[in-house]
Design a protein around this motif. Structure first.
Motif, PDB file in Angstrom:
ATOM      1  N   LEU A 274      35.872 -80.920 -16.683  1.00  0.00           N
ATOM      2  CA  LEU A 274      34.804 -79.928 -16.701  1.00  0.00           C
ATOM      3  C   LEU A 274      35.386 -78.547 -16.996  1.00  0.00           C
ATOM      4  O   LEU A 274      36.400 -78.152 -16.430  1.00  0.00           O
ATOM      5  CB  LEU A 274      34.071 -79.892 -15.362  1.00  0.00           C
ATOM      6  CG  LEU A 274      33.325 -81.156 -14.929  1.00  0.00           C
ATOM      7  CD1 LEU A 274      32.629 -80.906 -13.598  1.00  0.00           C
ATOM      8  CD2 LEU A 274      32.325 -81.588 -15.980  1.00  0.00           C
ATOM      9  N   VAL A 275      34.713 -77.813 -17.873  1.00  0.00           N
ATOM     10  CA  VAL A 275      35.044 -76.413 -18.100  1.00  0.00           C
ATOM     11  C   VAL A 275      34.620 -75.625 -16.861  1.00  0.00           C
ATOM     12  O   VAL A 275      33.697 -76.014 -16.142  1.00  0.00           O
ATOM     13  CB  VAL A 275      34.335 -75.907 -19.375  1.00  0.00           C
ATOM     14  CG1 VAL A 275      34.549 -74.424 -19.583  1.00  0.00           C
ATOM     15  CG2 VAL A 275      34.826 -76.686 -20.589  1.00  0.00           C
ATOM     16  N   ASP A 276      35.267 -74.518 -16.597  1.00  0.00           N
ATOM     17  CA  ASP A 276      35.050 -73.802 -15.335  1.00  0.00           C
ATOM     18  C   ASP A 276      33.623 -73.294 -15.152  1.00  0.00           C
ATOM     19  O   ASP A 276      33.101 -73.291 -14.039  1.00  0.00           O
ATOM     20  CB  ASP A 276      36.021 -72.623 -15.228  1.00  0.00           C
ATOM     21  CG  ASP A 276      37.453 -73.077 -15.018  1.00  0.00           C
ATOM     22  OD1 ASP A 276      37.663 -74.237 -14.609  1.00  0.00           O
ATOM     23  OD2 ASP A 276      38.373 -72.272 -15.278  1.00  0.00           O
ATOM     24  N   THR A 277      32.989 -72.822 -16.232  1.00  0.00           N
ATOM     25  CA  THR A 277      31.618 -72.318 -16.125  1.00  0.00           C
ATOM     26  C   THR A 277      30.746 -72.968 -17.195  1.00  0.00           C
ATOM     27  O   THR A 277      31.235 -73.331 -18.269  1.00  0.00           O
ATOM     28  CB  THR A 277      31.547 -70.787 -16.298  1.00  0.00           C
ATOM     29  OG1 THR A 277      31.867 -70.445 -17.649  1.00  0.00           O
ATOM     30  CG2 THR A 277      32.492 -70.081 -15.339  1.00  0.00           C
ATOM     31  N   TYR A 278      29.460 -73.072 -16.885  1.00  0.00           N
ATOM     32  CA  TYR A 278      28.533 -73.649 -17.857  1.00  0.00           C
ATOM     33  C   TYR A 278      28.452 -72.783 -19.104  1.00  0.00           C
ATOM     34  O   TYR A 278      28.356 -73.305 -20.224  1.00  0.00           O
ATOM     35  CB  TYR A 278      27.145 -73.795 -17.226  1.00  0.00           C
ATOM     36  CG  TYR A 278      26.165 -74.510 -18.110  1.00  0.00           C
ATOM     37  CD1 TYR A 278      26.187 -75.898 -18.225  1.00  0.00           C
ATOM     38  CD2 TYR A 278      25.204 -73.812 -18.836  1.00  0.00           C
ATOM     39  CE1 TYR A 278      25.294 -76.560 -19.047  1.00  0.00           C
ATOM     40  CE2 TYR A 278      24.305 -74.466 -19.657  1.00  0.00           C
ATOM     41  CZ  TYR A 278      24.353 -75.844 -19.759  1.00  0.00           C
ATOM     42  OH  TYR A 278      23.468 -76.502 -20.588  1.00  0.00           O
ATOM     43  N   TYR A 279      28.493 -71.494 -18.943  1.00  0.00           N
ATOM     44  CA  TYR A 279      28.472 -70.578 -20.085  1.00  0.00           C
ATOM     45  C   TYR A 279      29.563 -70.930 -21.083  1.00  0.00           C
ATOM     46  O   TYR A 279      29.333 -70.965 -22.294  1.00  0.00           O
ATOM     47  CB  TYR A 279      28.643 -69.150 -19.565  1.00  0.00           C
ATOM     48  CG  TYR A 279      28.904 -68.099 -20.621  1.00  0.00           C
ATOM     49  CD1 TYR A 279      27.875 -67.635 -21.448  1.00  0.00           C
ATOM     50  CD2 TYR A 279      30.174 -67.548 -20.782  1.00  0.00           C
ATOM     51  CE1 TYR A 279      28.108 -66.661 -22.407  1.00  0.00           C
ATOM     52  CE2 TYR A 279      30.415 -66.567 -21.730  1.00  0.00           C
ATOM     53  CZ  TYR A 279      29.382 -66.131 -22.546  1.00  0.00           C
ATOM     54  OH  TYR A 279      29.616 -65.161 -23.501  1.00  0.00           O
ATOM     55  N   ASP A 280      30.753 -71.234 -20.587  1.00  0.00           N
ATOM     56  CA  ASP A 280      31.871 -71.519 -21.476  1.00  0.00           C
ATOM     57  C   ASP A 280      31.780 -72.889 -22.137  1.00  0.00           C
ATOM     58  O   ASP A 280      32.453 -73.129 -23.141  1.00  0.00           O
ATOM     59  CB  ASP A 280      33.192 -71.383 -20.715  1.00  0.00           C
ATOM     60  CG  ASP A 280      33.565 -69.929 -20.472  1.00  0.00           C
ATOM     61  OD1 ASP A 280      33.589 -69.170 -21.446  1.00  0.00           O
ATOM     62  OD2 ASP A 280      33.817 -69.554 -19.315  1.00  0.00           O
ATOM     63  N   VAL A 281      30.967 -73.781 -21.603  1.00  0.00           N
ATOM     64  CA  VAL A 281      30.748 -75.065 -22.277  1.00  0.00           C
ATOM     65  C   VAL A 281      30.092 -74.833 -23.633  1.00  0.00           C
ATOM     66  O   VAL A 281      30.441 -75.472 -24.633  1.00  0.00           O
ATOM     67  CB  VAL A 281      29.854 -75.989 -21.426  1.00  0.00           C
ATOM     68  CG1 VAL A 281      29.553 -77.288 -22.194  1.00  0.00           C
ATOM     69  CG2 VAL A 281      30.519 -76.318 -20.104  1.00  0.00           C
ATOM     70  N   ASN A 282      29.146 -73.888 -23.674  1.00  0.00           N
ATOM     71  CA  ASN A 282      28.325 -73.686 -24.868  1.00  0.00           C
ATOM     72  C   ASN A 282      28.697 -72.454 -25.683  1.00  0.00           C
ATOM     73  O   ASN A 282      28.095 -72.212 -26.730  1.00  0.00           O
ATOM     74  CB  ASN A 282      26.855 -73.580 -24.449  1.00  0.00           C
ATOM     75  CG  ASN A 282      26.366 -74.829 -23.735  1.00  0.00           C
ATOM     76  OD1 ASN A 282      26.558 -75.932 -24.210  1.00  0.00           O
ATOM     77  ND2 ASN A 282      25.754 -74.645 -22.580  1.00  0.00           N
ATOM     78  N   LEU A 283      29.667 -71.692 -25.234  1.00  0.00           N
ATOM     79  CA  LEU A 283      30.080 -70.481 -25.931  1.00  0.00           C
ATOM     80  C   LEU A 283      30.759 -70.838 -27.249  1.00  0.00           C
ATOM     81  O   LEU A 283      31.703 -71.626 -27.286  1.00  0.00           O
ATOM     82  CB  LEU A 283      31.038 -69.687 -25.041  1.00  0.00           C
ATOM     83  CG  LEU A 283      31.562 -68.367 -25.599  1.00  0.00           C
ATOM     84  CD1 LEU A 283      30.427 -67.374 -25.810  1.00  0.00           C
ATOM     85  CD2 LEU A 283      32.640 -67.804 -24.672  1.00  0.00           C
ATOM     86  N   GLY A 284      30.268 -70.249 -28.342  1.00  0.00           N
ATOM     87  CA  GLY A 284      30.776 -70.601 -29.662  1.00  0.00           C
ATOM     88  C   GLY A 284      32.270 -70.426 -29.813  1.00  0.00           C
ATOM     89  O   GLY A 284      32.944 -71.259 -30.447  1.00  0.00           O
ATOM     90  N   SER A 285      32.830 -69.370 -29.247  1.00  0.00           N
ATOM     91  CA  SER A 285      34.268 -69.145 -29.368  1.00  0.00           C
ATOM     92  C   SER A 285      35.088 -70.135 -28.561  1.00  0.00           C
ATOM     93  O   SER A 285      36.314 -70.179 -28.683  1.00  0.00           O
ATOM     94  CB  SER A 285      34.617 -67.716 -28.928  1.00  0.00           C
ATOM     95  OG  SER A 285      34.247 -67.508 -27.572  1.00  0.00           O
ATOM     96  N   ASN A 286      34.419 -70.948 -27.743  1.00  0.00           N
ATOM     97  CA  ASN A 286      35.103 -71.945 -26.916  1.00  0.00           C
ATOM     98  C   ASN A 286      34.757 -73.367 -27.345  1.00  0.00           C
ATOM     99  O   ASN A 286      34.922 -74.311 -26.570  1.00  0.00           O
ATOM    100  CB  ASN A 286      34.746 -71.744 -25.439  1.00  0.00           C
ATOM    101  CG  ASN A 286      35.723 -72.428 -24.509  1.00  0.00           C
ATOM    102  OD1 ASN A 286      36.933 -72.390 -24.727  1.00  0.00           O
ATOM    103  ND2 ASN A 286      35.219 -73.067 -23.465  1.00  0.00           N
ATOM    104  N   ASP A 287      34.251 -73.528 -28.560  1.00  0.00           N
ATOM    105  CA  ASP A 287      33.920 -74.865 -29.063  1.00  0.00           C
ATOM    106  C   ASP A 287      35.150 -75.778 -29.050  1.00  0.00           C
ATOM    107  O   ASP A 287      36.291 -75.320 -29.079  1.00  0.00           O
ATOM    108  CB  ASP A 287      33.383 -74.766 -30.488  1.00  0.00           C
ATOM    109  CG  ASP A 287      31.929 -74.321 -30.537  1.00  0.00           C
ATOM    110  OD1 ASP A 287      31.216 -74.499 -29.532  1.00  0.00           O
ATOM    111  OD2 ASP A 287      31.508 -73.783 -31.587  1.00  0.00           O
ATOM    112  N   ARG A 288      34.868 -77.086 -29.043  1.00  0.00           N
ATOM    113  CA  ARG A 288      35.914 -78.122 -29.014  1.00  0.00           C
ATOM    114  C   ARG A 288      36.746 -78.008 -27.740  1.00  0.00           C
ATOM    115  O   ARG A 288      37.949 -78.255 -27.742  1.00  0.00           O
ATOM    116  CB  ARG A 288      36.801 -78.063 -30.258  1.00  0.00           C
ATOM    117  CG  ARG A 288      36.024 -78.150 -31.574  1.00  0.00           C
ATOM    118  CD  ARG A 288      36.910 -77.928 -32.800  1.00  0.00           C
ATOM    119  NE  ARG A 288      36.105 -77.799 -34.004  1.00  0.00           N
ATOM    120  CZ  ARG A 288      35.542 -76.658 -34.416  1.00  0.00           C
ATOM    121  NH1 ARG A 288      35.718 -75.538 -33.710  1.00  0.00           N
ATOM    122  NH2 ARG A 288      34.816 -76.627 -35.508  1.00  0.00           N
TER     123      ARG A 288
END
Length: 644
Positions: A274-288
């Motif tokens: 799991l990524v630390d925050t839900y925001y970062d799951v969907n953040l474009g700069s954090n894709d893949r």
């Protein structure tokens, strides 16, 4: 559409797997025909595998298939600019799902050619000395497509012309559908079991399939088949088949298997988690990121590798244009008569097509908690900010400020229009479009226009931030907002393992210590309570509400609660129809909803009632398939699902 028995030697994209330095990518080059001899070569196997990854882009991000997975559920209805492709799927009296409906045909036309390619690799790769781990990738994709097909259409053919699960090179104009139990026990389960055994823990290429991904799909297949065996609401199946398992297991056995396989994947995640925050799951700069198990990939660096134009999307596959569908025409907002929110290739904005719209209940019920739970903020664009200087050449020639709501001034970056978290009786709406030009209201002392949740309509609604475009080549301008998204489209996430295990536990699986249904759901909910950024406030926000989120979880978890949590986690990503069909909750949860009309200023909710009959749980076999077969009229009629 592609007809599987008319042209099984297919024009596809092939390629070589390139290993260079620490980067591993799939490189594509065109080839028109697959043959058994070709699959007996390293080049042929690698080419076939590349085609399997490539075929994902013809479904995921393809907006009409996307529409078929969401419109008509409690997540979406048709938007103001919808055509029949979208209204047909809604089941609300404005259209009908027919055998000629295009959205229903997309999966059929894309899956069978890929299944045949996978069979070609599976049958012939050993002659080239190919590692079992590579063959396992083909087995995964064959099972992946059959799993999609059996959930969508019921029983489907395992024999494409050369025998069951055999590679076919000869056009055949007849077809026989297998039953649902046969598809699961002869194709889906055996292929996924082999994939789990032979796939590596670490992907061989960026975005490649792995043991963890195969475990997720095996667990999902076990869970879905267990529900099918139980059939709690007596939903018909087709072709007719007894709700008994050829292998002698009952539904409870499959629920236990789903639980065991999914928890095994959680306990041995490899590089995933799991990524630390839900925001970062969907953040474009954090894709893949490490949560993404499978995606249909795209890139801004090359039109060839992207699969489509980098400047103007075609509105067809392989472009990733699903995100356009629930993007309303925010560019019509006016501030002092000037278009203050320009179309931009930025994640909050993107290209507006307005073909689909979220019902009001999404905001009042599904995302009722907008304070502790970060998922609302990490899913929607609820604040539209001024970017008008980017539309001027040069930007310095743009007005420094504009007049907005209540005659107050705004500057670039300020909120122009805000969708409120809760209804506010003090909102004053205009008659018609008003000075905002989109029918937005005002609140005393606020410079931004506002719309309450009850004022959401088919023409104005919060945008879908999570699927919005992200590019690094915009410079100081608006970029290329008319291109398809160059982001990867998400297909499978590590977080779903927790949901599958929790659902299996609710259905009777014996849980492990520390992994009850509530404890599993709370892992995801705890993450949802963690904030590092207020997305729509556009400001840092460090908060950990995980304890409060856990405390708010019901003591007893039921299926409806799991479905609500799944919608909060995966809203509008394409899961919903499968979730509601599997659990037979479609009619219960989607029959009634409310939304405003199609005109600016329409803020009075209209209650809509859908007609969801049992036969609609299966999609129609595409008419092109029926027409292309050389069979008797009686046989063709029998091939079609009942009710179409």
């Amino acid at each position: 559409m592609k007809r599987i028995h008319l042209n099984i030697t297919l024009s596809v994209w092939l390629g070589m797997v390139v290993f260079s330095g620490c980067k591993k990518i799939l490189e594509e080059e065109p080839r028109s025909v697959f043959t058994p001899d070709y699959f007996k070569t390293v080049t042929g196997v690698n080419g076939g595998l590349t085609a399997m990854y490539g075929h994902l882009r013809n479904m995921y991000g393809q907006a009409y298939y996307y529409n078929s997975l969401i419109t008509g559920t409690d997540e979406a209805t048709w938007g103001k600019d919808a055509d029949g492709n979208f209204k047909d799927m809604d089941c609300s009296g404005v259209g009908s799902i027919l055998s000629t409906s295009y959205p229903s045909s997309v999966l059929w036309g894309e899956a069978f050619p890929n299944i045949n390619t996978a069979s070609g690799v599976i049958e012939n790769a050993s002659a080239a000395g190919i590692a079992s781990s590579l063959v396992a990738e083909a087995r995964f994709f064959r099972a992946f497509d059959y799993f999609l097909l059996v959930q969508t259409f019921g029983g489907v053919p395992l024999d494409l012309g050369a025998g069951q699960l055999k590679f076919n090179t000869s056009p055949v104009r007849t077809s026989v559908r297998n039953t649902v139990p046969e598809v699961y026990t002869k194709a889906v389960f055996p292929d996924l079991l082999t994939a789990v055994a032979d796939l590596p823990v670490a992907a061989r290429v960026t975005g490649g399939v792995t043991k963890t991904l195969a475990r997720l799909y095996l667990a999902k297949a076990y869970l879905t088949y267990g529900w099918w065996l139980q059939n709690p609401n007596n939903i018909p199946t087709y072709p007719a088949a007894n709700r008994t398992d050829p292998d002698g297991h009952d539904a409870n056995w499959y629920f236990q298997q789903a639980y065991d396989v999914s928890t095994a994947a959680i306990e041995s995640p490899g590089s995933y988690g799991l990524v630390d925050t839900y925001y970062d799951v969907n953040l474009g700069s954090n894709d893949r990121n490490k949560e993404m198990l499978l995606y249909a990939d795209h890139t801004q660096t090359s039109e060839r590798f992207n699969g489509g134009s980098l400047t103007f999307g075609s509105g067809g596959a392989p472009d990733n244009f699903a995100g356009w569908m629930m993007t309303w025409n925010y560019t019509n907002i006016r501030s002092g008569g000037i278009s203050s929110v320009q179309r931009e290739a930025e994640q909050h904005l993107g290209r507006p097509w307005n073909r689909m719209a979220p019902p009001i209940e999404v905001f009042k019920n599904t995302f009722a908690d907008k304070t502790l739970d970060s998922r609302y903020d990490g899913t929607f664009t609820t604040v539209y900010r001024g970017n008008w200087p980017k539309g001027y050449n040069p930007p310095e020639s743009a007005p420094a400020s504009l007049v907005n709501a209540n005659g107050l001034s705004i500057v670039p970056g300020n909120a122009v229009l805000t969708f409120l978290d809760a209804d506010n009786s003090a909102v004053s709406y205009p008659s018609g479009a008003g000075t905002s030009n989109v029918g937005a209201g005002t609140l005393p002392g606020r410079a931004d226009y506002v719309i309450s949740p009850s004022g959401i309509s088919r023409i104005v609604y919060p945008g879908l931030w999570k699927l919005g475009p992200y590019r690094t080549d915009n410079g100081t301008g608006l970029g290329q907002p008319n291109a398809g998204s160059t982001r990867p489209y998400p297909i499978a996430k590590f977080s779903e393992l927790y949901f599958v295990a929790a659902e299996a536990a609710v259905k009777g699986a014996t849980p492990k210590a520390g992994k009850s249904a509530r404890e599993l759901i709370n892992v995801v909910r705890a993450r949802a309570g963690k904030w590092r950024w207020d997305n729509n406030g556009n400001v840092a926000k460090v908060a950990d509400n995980s304890a409060a989120m856990i405390a708010a979880t019901p003591a007893t978890i039921d299926i409806n609660y799991i479905l609500a949590e799944r919608s909060r986690e995966y809203y509008a990503e394409g899961y919903r129809r499968f979730d509601l069909i599997r659990t037979q909750k479609w009619a219960e949860l989607s029959t009634t909803f409310s939304i405003g009309g199609i005109g600016y200023g329409d803020h009075t909710p209209i209650t809509v009632t859908r007609t969801i009959t049992p036969n609609l749980y299966l999609r129609p076999i595409p008419q092109g398939q029926i027409d292309g077969m050389q069979m008797s009229d009686e046989a063709k009629k029998a091939y079609q699902n009942p009710g179409y």
